[in-house]
Design a protein around this motif. Structure first.
Motif, PDB file in Angstrom:
ATOM      1  N   ALA A 196      11.810  30.272  91.738  1.00  0.00           N
ATOM      2  CA  ALA A 196      11.183  28.957  91.624  1.00  0.00           C
ATOM      3  C   ALA A 196      12.187  27.881  91.256  1.00  0.00           C
ATOM      4  CB  ALA A 196      10.063  29.003  90.583  1.00  0.00           C
ATOM      5  N   GLU A 197      13.335  28.277  90.735  1.00  0.00           N
ATOM      6  CA  GLU A 197      14.374  27.319  90.355  1.00  0.00           C
ATOM      7  C   GLU A 197      15.495  27.244  91.390  1.00  0.00           C
ATOM      8  OE1 GLU A 197      15.659  28.530  86.505  1.00  0.00           O
ATOM      9  OE2 GLU A 197      13.728  28.108  85.548  1.00  0.00           O
ATOM     10  N   ASP A 251       4.318  31.745  87.029  1.00  0.00           N
ATOM     11  CA  ASP A 251       4.423  31.705  88.489  1.00  0.00           C
ATOM     12  C   ASP A 251       4.216  30.300  89.033  1.00  0.00           C
ATOM     13  OD1 ASP A 251       4.766  34.567  88.990  1.00  0.00           O
ATOM     14  OD2 ASP A 251       2.708  34.758  88.276  1.00  0.00           O
ATOM     15  N   HIS A 252       5.021  29.953  90.035  1.00  0.00           N
ATOM     16  CA  HIS A 252       4.876  28.699  90.757  1.00  0.00           C
ATOM     17  C   HIS A 252       4.883  29.054  92.236  1.00  0.00           C
ATOM     18  CE1 HIS A 252       5.324  24.752  92.332  1.00  0.00           C
ATOM     19  NE2 HIS A 252       5.661  24.171  91.189  1.00  0.00           N
ATOM     20  N   ASP A 310      -0.677  30.119  90.948  1.00  0.00           N
ATOM     21  CA  ASP A 310       0.055  29.425  89.894  1.00  0.00           C
ATOM     22  C   ASP A 310      -0.412  29.900  88.526  1.00  0.00           C
ATOM     23  OD1 ASP A 310       1.619  27.863  91.569  1.00  0.00           O
ATOM     24  OD2 ASP A 310       0.176  26.221  91.627  1.00  0.00           O
ATOM     25  N   ARG A 356      -3.189  31.695  83.716  1.00  0.00           N
ATOM     26  CA  ARG A 356      -2.544  30.546  83.077  1.00  0.00           C
ATOM     27  C   ARG A 356      -1.827  30.955  81.796  1.00  0.00           C
ATOM     28  NH1 ARG A 356      -1.574  26.342  86.395  1.00  0.00           N
ATOM     29  NH2 ARG A 356      -3.347  26.041  87.801  1.00  0.00           N
ATOM     30  N   ALA A 395       6.880  26.753  94.895  1.00  0.00           N
ATOM     31  CA  ALA A 395       8.328  26.794  94.671  1.00  0.00           C
ATOM     32  C   ALA A 395       8.911  28.140  95.068  1.00  0.00           C
ATOM     33  CB  ALA A 395       8.634  26.496  93.207  1.00  0.00           C
ATOM     34  N   THR A 396       8.206  29.227  94.727  1.00  0.00           N
ATOM     35  CA  THR A 396       8.710  30.581  94.994  1.00  0.00           C
ATOM     36  C   THR A 396       8.627  30.946  96.463  1.00  0.00           C
ATOM     37  OG1 THR A 396       8.084  31.312  92.768  1.00  0.00           O
ATOM     38  CG2 THR A 396       8.420  33.023  94.429  1.00  0.00           C
TER      39      THR A 396
END
Length: 427
Positions: A52-53, A83-84, A79, A255, A87-88
């Motif tokens: 994700a980064e 977890d994103h 999400d 979450r 992005a992932t």
């Protein structure tokens, strides 16, 4: 060849790492937390990184330059705290494709999902499919493989839930019991990826991996029950709306960092079944669900896992409620609660210590619900319980023989905490 596996600590990724290593390749695994993977598979190289980064081509260039093939097994269902999805599954992959263009020999093997009729607008599938399209248009050498529901000796996510449902006593409640589920053996997935890496599958292939037999969910659960060595149980088909509250609770857990297979995304996908009848299937024979299970006979550890799987969230929530109540209830009767401390402390320190212990209980009860803090919270519960028992034994030993058993009743909570600590890990 030098191969980089994204998501190498996961269910599919770890099996691929073993298979590609046995094929003679030099394999590097990438994952967010690889400490345990290094211990389990010391023969592989490991990189700790969060996809994700890694949303810029420059993040990928050092990896692209030192590897010949990238196998992408990484993914995020929904999400959450850890977890994103976009992005992932999309942003990071687009950056990888851009970096891969600078190294023409590079090949990408993408593990995606079948294009069914249900759930395609969900972030989980939509981001995967957009990444697939971008890969197909990138000009980078690639193969896209779309496994159906993967069955293997280890279990995670949906396959773990199947085992848990199959192990329920008396009757098995199911939503979408008649939804058709296409399956594929984990061994067939690793075989296909091995072929893709070796160049044995046509360039730019986009293939579904799955057996043409698509049993209803109820039949698939019954097969797992038989595999576990349990006698048949009645399937109770429930209306779909009853799943909504379960999905909501699972989303809340997500979450907080817990990756439940009962989240709303999974339920939405299951509503339409797991199949890809219109997509091109790989022209090779695959094992059916029954054959997949028969190929890896179950042991007692599989039965334990299945029976504990759905108990795990109940244990965590039960411990949380126990500690939250033990901290909150004394606050409504502070004078009575501080009487124990007044036996050897002045009024001010006794009140302060009462409030401090209440606050500690509340913090631990809340922290155990958050997955990244759960281990520390459980260890804190054990330490604080030991401190409570030791101090109570020294100050008021008669509490051990009290008819209501205030200290004796603490002992089962220690066992509950130890059991939860033992099954805390998700993979």
């Amino acid at each position: 060849m030098k191969i980089l596996i994204l998501g190498a600590t996961g269910f599919i990724g770890s099996a691929l790492l073993d298979r590609l290593t046995s094929d003679g390749h030099g394999v590097t695994g990438l994952g967010r937390n690889v400490a345990r993977a290094r211990l389990k598979r010391p023969g592989a190289s490991w990189i700790a990184a969060d996809l994700a980064e890694m949303r810029k081509a420059g993040d990928w260039l050092p990896l692209v330059e030192t590897h010949d093939v990238v196998v992408n097994c990484a993914g995020a269902l929904q999400d959450g705290l850890a977890d994103h999805v976009a992005a992932t599954q999309e942003a990071a992959m687009l950056a990888l494709y851009t970096a891969a263009k600078n190294k023409p020999p590079m090949r990408i093997v993408q593990i995606s999902a079948p294009r069914g009729d249900a759930g395609t607008d969900l972030a989980f599938l939509a981001t995967k499919f957009r990444a697939d399209t971008a890969l197909a248009e990138s000009g980078v050498s690639h193969v896209i493989l779309r496994p159906a529901l993967v069955l293997g000796r280890n279990a995670h996510g949906g396959s773990a839930l199947l085992r848990a449902l199959a192990a329920l006593p008396f009757a098995i409640p199911l939503v979408h019991a008649q939804s058709r589920v296409e399956t594929v053996a984990l061994s067939d997935v690793t075989e296909a990826v091995s072929a893709a890496v070796a160049g044995l599958l046509p360039e730019r292939s986009d293939l579904v991996l799955g057996h043409p037999e698509r049993p209803p969910l109820a039949e698939l659960v019954a097969l797992h029950r038989q595999w576990l060595g349990l006698s048949p149980a009645r399937i109770v088909s429930l209306p779909a709306p009853l799943a909504a509250p379960v999905g909501l609770l699972a989303d809340i857990a997500g979450r907080l960092g817990w990756r439940s297979p009962l989240r709303s995304t999974a339920l939405s996908v299951m509503a339409g079944g797991v199949s890809a009848e219109d997509d091109a299937h790989a022209p090779v024979p695959f094992l059916s669900a029954r054959q997949s299970l028969s190929a890896v006979p179950s042991g007692v550890q599989d039965l334990w896992f299945a029976r504990l799987y759905l108990l795990k969230p109940l244990l965590i929530v039960g411990l949380s409620a126990f500690w939250l109540l033990s901290g909150l209830v004394p606050l409504f009767a502070i004078d009575a609660a501080r009487q124990h401390f007044l036996r050897f402390l002045a009024e001010g320190p006794a009140t302060a210590l009462t409030l401090l212990t209440c606050l500690a209980d509340i913090v631990l009860g809340a922290a155990v619900l958050v997955r990244p803090w759960a281990k520390q919270a459980l260890l804190g519960m054990l330490a604080l319980t030991a401190a409570y028992l030791a101090s109570a034994t020294l100050a008021e030993p008669e509490l051990w023989t009290d008819p209501l058993g205030p200290l004796v009743k603490v002992l089962p909570s220690i066992l509950l905490t130890l059991a939860t600590l033992a099954i805390r890990d998700e993979r």
